[in-house]
Design a protein around this motif. Sequence first.
Motif, PDB file in Angstrom:
ATOM      1  N   UNK A  14      -0.064  -0.796  -0.124  1.00  0.00           N
ATOM      2  CA  UNK A  14       0.060   0.202   0.004  1.00  0.00           C
ATOM      3  C   UNK A  14       1.362   1.261   0.472  1.00  0.00           C
ATOM      4  N   UNK A  15       1.968   1.714  -0.665  1.00  0.00           N
ATOM      5  CA  UNK A  15       3.043   1.954  -0.473  1.00  0.00           C
ATOM      6  C   UNK A  15       2.478   3.329  -1.053  1.00  0.00           C
ATOM      7  N   UNK A  16       2.226   3.129  -2.338  1.00  0.00           N
ATOM      8  CA  UNK A  16       1.950   4.128  -3.167  1.00  0.00           C
ATOM      9  C   UNK A  16       0.175   5.453  -2.930  1.00  0.00           C
ATOM     10  N   UNK A  17      -0.516   4.164  -1.487  1.00  0.00           N
ATOM     11  CA  UNK A  17      -1.462   5.002  -1.907  1.00  0.00           C
ATOM     12  C   UNK A  17      -1.426   6.013  -0.407  1.00  0.00           C
ATOM     13  N   UNK A  18      -0.699   5.184   0.437  1.00  0.00           N
ATOM     14  CA  UNK A  18      -0.053   6.593   1.454  1.00  0.00           C
ATOM     15  C   UNK A  18       0.122   6.814   1.441  1.00  0.00           C
ATOM     16  N   UNK A  19       1.426   6.927   0.323  1.00  0.00           N
ATOM     17  CA  UNK A  19       1.980   8.271   0.104  1.00  0.00           C
ATOM     18  C   UNK A  19       1.119   9.201  -0.851  1.00  0.00           C
ATOM     19  N   UNK A  94      -6.864  19.187  -7.967  1.00  0.00           N
ATOM     20  CA  UNK A  94      -8.343  17.813  -7.872  1.00  0.00           C
ATOM     21  C   UNK A  94      -7.488  16.246  -8.080  1.00  0.00           C
ATOM     22  N   UNK A  95      -5.825  17.026  -8.878  1.00  0.00           N
ATOM     23  CA  UNK A  95      -5.147  15.661  -9.426  1.00  0.00           C
ATOM     24  C   UNK A  95      -4.140  15.468  -8.842  1.00  0.00           C
ATOM     25  N   UNK A  96      -3.360  14.946  -8.059  1.00  0.00           N
ATOM     26  CA  UNK A  96      -2.053  14.826  -7.473  1.00  0.00           C
ATOM     27  C   UNK A  96      -1.335  13.439  -7.917  1.00  0.00           C
ATOM     28  N   UNK A  97      -0.287  13.844  -7.835  1.00  0.00           N
ATOM     29  CA  UNK A  97       1.006  13.198  -8.598  1.00  0.00           C
ATOM     30  C   UNK A  97       2.111  12.158  -7.268  1.00  0.00           C
ATOM     31  N   UNK A  98       2.683  11.445  -7.913  1.00  0.00           N
ATOM     32  CA  UNK A  98       3.502  10.595  -6.888  1.00  0.00           C
ATOM     33  C   UNK A  98       4.352  10.565  -8.067  1.00  0.00           C
ATOM     34  N   UNK A  99       5.643  10.162  -8.240  1.00  0.00           N
ATOM     35  CA  UNK A  99       6.714   9.486  -8.628  1.00  0.00           C
ATOM     36  C   UNK A  99       7.590   8.328  -7.570  1.00  0.00           C
ATOM     37  N   UNK A 100       7.400   7.034  -8.018  1.00  0.00           N
ATOM     38  CA  UNK A 100       8.614   5.997  -7.399  1.00  0.00           C
ATOM     39  C   UNK A 100       9.234   5.498  -8.236  1.00  0.00           C
ATOM     40  N   UNK A 101      10.022   4.430  -8.123  1.00  0.00           N
ATOM     41  CA  UNK A 101      10.715   3.128  -9.015  1.00  0.00           C
ATOM     42  C   UNK A 101       9.992   2.847 -10.086  1.00  0.00           C
TER      43      UNK A 101
END
Length: 118
Positions: A14-19, A94-101
């Motif tokens: 759930x790392x993406x959701x938690x971020x 309204x839209x948020x972005x997260x980037x990871x590996x």
Amino acid sequence: MMKLSNMIKGVDSDAVAKSLIQNWEHDEATLIFWRASSNFVYAFENKQEKYFLRFSFDQENSIEQIKAELDFMEYLKSNHYPCVSPILSVNGLYIETVENSEGTYFAVVFSSARHYIG
């Protein structure tokens, strides 16, 4: 339908959701996985009201597609058609972005659907 490899990446711990949830007001420890199909959906609460965090991998949905969907929802609401509402993040977006590996994810939070009589 989402690729299985993208589904595994999105729900892994759930790392993406938690971020992503950090971008919206929420009651701690209420984020729970709800479903995954073409998007990942998590339910959570804020001030004891239910909301839904929906996010997708950029390879599944473009930010332009998400913006078009939100525009259509606004059109429906402006014409008095019952529709869930997107919720602004703490950043006023309204839209948020997260980037990871693994890549980039786009997220939106929606209010819970209400039953309409009429």
